[in-house]
Motif scaffolding. Sequence first.
Motif, mmCIF file in Angstrom:
data_model
loop_
_atom_site.group_PDB
_atom_site.id
_atom_site.type_symbol
_atom_site.label_atom_id
_atom_site.label_comp_id
_atom_site.label_asym_id
_atom_site.label_seq_id
_atom_site.Cartn_x
_atom_site.Cartn_y
_atom_site.Cartn_z
ATOM 1 N N GLU A 134 0.852 -1.196 0.000
ATOM 2 C CA GLU A 134 0.000 0.000 0.000
ATOM 3 C C GLU A 134 0.882 1.237 0.000
ATOM 4 O O GLU A 134 1.889 1.289 0.717
ATOM 5 C CB GLU A 134 -0.894 -0.001 1.240
ATOM 6 N N HIS A 135 0.492 2.230 -0.804
ATOM 7 C CA HIS A 135 1.192 3.517 -0.845
ATOM 8 C C HIS A 135 0.278 4.578 -0.256
ATOM 9 O O HIS A 135 -0.875 4.713 -0.672
ATOM 10 C CB HIS A 135 1.562 3.891 -2.289
ATOM 11 N N ARG A 136 0.813 5.347 0.702
ATOM 12 C CA ARG A 136 0.080 6.426 1.360
ATOM 13 C C ARG A 136 0.888 7.702 1.265
ATOM 14 O O ARG A 136 2.109 7.617 1.192
ATOM 15 C CB ARG A 136 -0.131 6.105 2.843
ATOM 16 N N PRO A 137 0.335 8.851 1.370
ATOM 17 C CA PRO A 137 -1.087 9.156 1.283
ATOM 18 C C PRO A 137 -1.533 9.224 -0.175
ATOM 19 O O PRO A 137 -0.725 9.424 -1.079
ATOM 20 C CB PRO A 137 -1.187 10.531 1.945
ATOM 21 N N ARG B 137 4.128 -10.187 4.614
ATOM 22 C CA ARG B 137 2.675 -10.294 4.567
ATOM 23 C C ARG B 137 2.069 -8.967 4.098
ATOM 24 O O ARG B 137 1.119 -8.953 3.329
ATOM 25 C CB ARG B 137 2.096 -10.671 5.922
ATOM 26 N N SER B 138 2.651 -7.879 4.581
ATOM 27 C CA SER B 138 2.139 -6.576 4.141
ATOM 28 C C SER B 138 3.257 -5.550 4.194
ATOM 29 O O SER B 138 4.188 -5.658 4.987
ATOM 30 C CB SER B 138 0.966 -6.117 5.015
ATOM 31 N N ARG B 139 3.142 -4.573 3.315
ATOM 32 C CA ARG B 139 4.090 -3.458 3.245
ATOM 33 C C ARG B 139 3.267 -2.193 3.056
ATOM 34 O O ARG B 139 2.486 -2.089 2.117
ATOM 35 C CB ARG B 139 5.059 -3.648 2.081
ATOM 36 N N VAL B 140 3.455 -1.238 3.964
ATOM 37 C CA VAL B 140 2.819 0.072 3.841
ATOM 38 C C VAL B 140 3.929 1.088 3.660
ATOM 39 O O VAL B 140 4.809 1.222 4.516
ATOM 40 C CB VAL B 140 1.953 0.418 5.075
ATOM 41 N N VAL B 141 3.903 1.779 2.530
ATOM 42 C CA VAL B 141 4.904 2.781 2.184
ATOM 43 C C VAL B 141 4.256 4.144 2.370
ATOM 44 O O VAL B 141 3.314 4.494 1.649
ATOM 45 C CB VAL B 141 5.385 2.602 0.726
ATOM 46 N N THR B 142 4.743 4.900 3.352
ATOM 47 C CA THR B 142 4.207 6.239 3.606
ATOM 48 C C THR B 142 5.222 7.247 3.087
ATOM 49 O O THR B 142 6.339 7.358 3.605
ATOM 50 C CB THR B 142 3.934 6.458 5.102
ATOM 51 N N HIS B 143 4.828 7.938 2.040
ATOM 52 C CA HIS B 143 5.708 8.906 1.380
ATOM 53 C C HIS B 143 5.757 10.194 2.185
ATOM 54 O O HIS B 143 4.730 10.650 2.699
ATOM 55 C CB HIS B 143 5.209 9.174 -0.036
ATOM 56 N N ASP B 144 6.929 10.779 2.291
ATOM 57 C CA ASP B 144 7.096 12.002 3.070
ATOM 58 C C ASP B 144 6.446 13.210 2.406
ATOM 59 O O ASP B 144 6.145 14.191 3.074
ATOM 60 C CB ASP B 144 8.583 12.277 3.318
ATOM 61 N N SER B 145 6.225 13.147 1.111
ATOM 62 C CA SER B 145 5.557 14.228 0.392
ATOM 63 C C SER B 145 4.122 13.806 0.085
ATOM 64 O O SER B 145 3.905 12.760 -0.528
ATOM 65 C CB SER B 145 6.276 14.517 -0.926
ATOM 66 N N PRO B 146 3.136 14.630 0.459
ATOM 67 C CA PRO B 146 1.757 14.272 0.132
ATOM 68 C C PRO B 146 1.509 14.257 -1.378
ATOM 69 O O PRO B 146 0.573 13.625 -1.841
ATOM 70 C CB PRO B 146 0.916 15.333 0.836
ATOM 71 N N ALA B 147 2.361 14.910 -2.152
ATOM 72 C CA ALA B 147 2.191 14.974 -3.607
ATOM 73 C C ALA B 147 3.115 13.980 -4.325
ATOM 74 O O ALA B 147 3.365 14.113 -5.513
ATOM 75 C CB ALA B 147 2.454 16.396 -4.095
ATOM 76 N N TRP B 148 3.591 12.958 -3.623
ATOM 77 C CA TRP B 148 4.567 12.021 -4.180
ATOM 78 C C TRP B 148 4.106 11.394 -5.492
ATOM 79 O O TRP B 148 4.895 11.226 -6.408
ATOM 80 C CB TRP B 148 4.888 10.922 -3.167
ATOM 81 N N ALA B 149 2.835 11.033 -5.597
ATOM 82 C CA ALA B 149 2.342 10.319 -6.784
ATOM 83 C C ALA B 149 2.251 11.231 -8.005
ATOM 84 O O ALA B 149 2.136 10.749 -9.129
ATOM 85 C CB ALA B 149 0.992 9.678 -6.507
#
Length: 176
Positions: free
Chosen positions: A50-53, A157-169
């Motif tokens: 999962e990629h956040r946010p 089992r799970s990986r959550v990637v929380t990007h430091d920039s809210p506009a990463w995507a």
Amino acid sequence: MSQVSHRTVPRVTAELYVEVQQFYARQMPLLEARKLVEFLETMTEDGSIEHRPGGWKLAGRQQLLAEMRARRGDPERPLVEEISARDAREHDVAYYDGLVYRYWFDRMHIEPAGEDTLHVRYQAIVSMTDAAGKVSFEPTTVVEDVLVRIDGELYTRSRVVTHDSPAWADKIHNPS
């Protein structure tokens, strides 16, 4: 005088720390080499990333394989046009064509969460190098993995990637 409350965290043995380091040392080069089936074999059948946010979550080896095949590209192909991760998904573009990418992990914290489960948190950055030798970076992240031991082997089992920039995507990767 105020008292500070400290939560007791189980100590991790040097053996376990090295085992987790070695797990990532085997797992991530598979992704870097675009050996996607082999990479996904290091995850449980129902494993998720999962990629956040504002990103996306994919679960199960089949869904992950389809997405990775569509995005990972080929370093031997021409460099893909300047495009964001979000637009690459929307327009079905191989985001990493023409690039060699590497994953860099630091400040790994391992916390046992049961007999066969580990919570692992680390900071990560992805470097991308084009054929001319130009290096660029993706936004920095904090990654939280749940690793499980099955028949003596570790799997994600799970990986959550929380990007430091809210506009990463929406960041243009490897800008010229």
